[in-house]
Design a protein around this motif. Structure first.
Motif, mmCIF file in Angstrom:
data_model
loop_
_atom_site.group_PDB
_atom_site.id
_atom_site.type_symbol
_atom_site.label_atom_id
_atom_site.label_comp_id
_atom_site.label_asym_id
_atom_site.label_seq_id
_atom_site.Cartn_x
_atom_site.Cartn_y
_atom_site.Cartn_z
ATOM 1 N N LEU A 137 0.662 -1.179 -0.031
ATOM 2 C CA LEU A 137 0.107 -0.197 -0.145
ATOM 3 C C LEU A 137 0.847 1.240 0.365
ATOM 4 O O LEU A 137 0.561 2.155 -0.833
ATOM 5 C CB LEU A 137 -1.165 -0.325 1.389
ATOM 6 C CG LEU A 137 -1.567 1.088 1.626
ATOM 7 C CD1 LEU A 137 -2.641 1.436 0.790
ATOM 8 C CD2 LEU A 137 -2.995 1.343 3.142
ATOM 9 N N LEU B 168 -5.206 7.508 7.426
ATOM 10 C CA LEU B 168 -4.938 5.815 6.858
ATOM 11 C C LEU B 168 -5.680 6.449 5.715
ATOM 12 O O LEU B 168 -5.586 5.558 4.011
ATOM 13 C CB LEU B 168 -5.600 4.960 7.775
ATOM 14 C CG LEU B 168 -5.894 3.820 6.648
ATOM 15 C CD1 LEU B 168 -4.756 3.265 6.393
ATOM 16 C CD2 LEU B 168 -6.540 2.368 8.299
ATOM 17 N N CYS B 169 -6.613 6.659 5.330
ATOM 18 C CA CYS B 169 -7.746 7.162 4.397
ATOM 19 C C CYS B 169 -6.674 8.327 3.693
ATOM 20 O O CYS B 169 -7.074 7.738 2.376
ATOM 21 C CB CYS B 169 -8.889 7.993 4.456
ATOM 22 S SG CYS B 169 -9.898 7.186 5.312
ATOM 23 N N VAL C 214 -4.672 5.024 1.076
ATOM 24 C CA VAL C 214 -5.405 4.050 0.724
ATOM 25 C C VAL C 214 -5.903 5.341 -0.937
ATOM 26 O O VAL C 214 -6.202 4.484 -1.857
ATOM 27 C CB VAL C 214 -6.695 4.196 0.815
ATOM 28 C CG1 VAL C 214 -7.430 2.886 0.663
ATOM 29 C CG2 VAL C 214 -6.739 3.033 2.688
ATOM 30 N N ASN C 215 -6.471 5.948 -0.679
ATOM 31 C CA ASN C 215 -6.956 7.305 -1.611
ATOM 32 C C ASN C 215 -5.598 7.285 -2.367
ATOM 33 O O ASN C 215 -5.853 7.018 -3.776
ATOM 34 C CB ASN C 215 -7.428 8.040 -1.845
ATOM 35 C CG ASN C 215 -8.638 7.959 -1.174
ATOM 36 O OD1 ASN C 215 -9.185 7.106 -0.704
ATOM 37 N ND2 ASN C 215 -9.394 9.141 -0.342
ATOM 38 N N ILE D 3 -11.380 1.791 -6.405
ATOM 39 C CA ILE D 3 -10.969 0.411 -5.475
ATOM 40 C C ILE D 3 -10.739 -1.062 -6.062
ATOM 41 O O ILE D 3 -9.958 -1.996 -5.922
ATOM 42 C CB ILE D 3 -12.561 0.526 -4.724
ATOM 43 C CG1 ILE D 3 -12.788 1.381 -3.719
ATOM 44 C CG2 ILE D 3 -12.569 -1.051 -3.687
ATOM 45 C CD1 ILE D 3 -14.116 1.241 -3.244
ATOM 46 N N LEU E 231 -7.273 -0.834 -7.659
ATOM 47 C CA LEU E 231 -6.461 -1.107 -6.370
ATOM 48 C C LEU E 231 -5.905 -2.127 -5.744
ATOM 49 O O LEU E 231 -5.147 -2.762 -5.676
ATOM 50 C CB LEU E 231 -6.971 -0.361 -4.780
ATOM 51 C CG LEU E 231 -6.011 -0.218 -3.690
ATOM 52 C CD1 LEU E 231 -4.778 -0.024 -4.063
ATOM 53 C CD2 LEU E 231 -6.654 0.841 -2.933
#
Length: 216
Positions: free
Chosen positions: A12, A85-86, A89-90, A202, A205
């Protein structure tokens, strides 16, 4: 002995930092955080939450209270960690979108059909699509069948954020049109498109993480 396909944080982090779009996005989020601290009462203070949506809005539906004293400090720390964390992830999703496939180089990378398929060919994207569909269905039921819709529109806005806020803004003028259903139609179509964009990111990813795991 085969290598596990389990998700690893390093994958990630690599996706979130190894491309220009991902780094530019993280820089924009960091700028939003600076604005939040410098002008906490301004409308721009919402920038970090909007930029890290839709995951950043998840704590709004959880039973967490602000409390006071140590509880308030703990809540602030947890919120900051969740926001980080958001953002990662984005950023990783943007990295997956910018990344060229390692296999089948003759194929066109990220064609329109491939992008749309990414919204439904993996479980993370399917679950997200189901959440958006449930939120939009709740809104339509409240508006079309319930005598008091209340604030039902908040659920699809949060589920499909941040682009869903544009859908809400675009539907506002239609509310004053002679056709009362036009605003609902514009808003619903906008939420569908916003949710589709998020689902594609999403899915890309999830695909990229899976491919990297298989290649290790």
């Amino acid at each position: 002995m085969p290598i596990s396909d389990r998700f690893r944080p390093r994958r990630l982090l690599a996706l979130a930092t190894d491309s220009l779009p991902a780094r530019a996005y993280l820089g924009l989020v960091a700028l939003g955080v600076v604005v939040l601290f410098l002008a906490p009462d301004s409308p721009y203070a919402m920038a970090p939450a909007l930029l890290t949506a839709p995951l950043s809005f998840l704590p709004m539906v959880l039973p967490f209270g602000a409390g006071g004293g140590a509880a308030e400090v703990a809540t602030a720390v947890l919120h900051g960690g969740w926001l980080l964390l958001c953002a990662l992830v984005n950023a990783a999703a943007f990295g997956a979108l910018a990344r060229r496939p390692d296999r089948a180089p003759s194929a066109r990378p990220h064609s329109g059909r491939t992008l749309l398929a990414a919204a439904v060919d993996n479980w993370p994207a399917r679950v997200y699509v189901a959440v958006v569909a449930a939120a939009l269905g709740t809104f339509l039921y409240a508006v079309l069948l319930s005598p008091d819709p209340g604030f039902a529109g908040i659920w699809p806005i949060l589920a499909a954020a941040p682009l869903s806020f544009l859908a809400a803004a675009a539907s506002a003028p239609a509310e004053y049109h002679s056709l009362p259903w036009l605003g609902t139609l514009v808003f619903s179509a906008g939420v569908v498109l916003a949710g589709l964009v998020n689902a594609v990111l999403i899915g890309l990813l999830a695909r990229t993480v899976r491919v990297r795991a298989a290649g290790r």
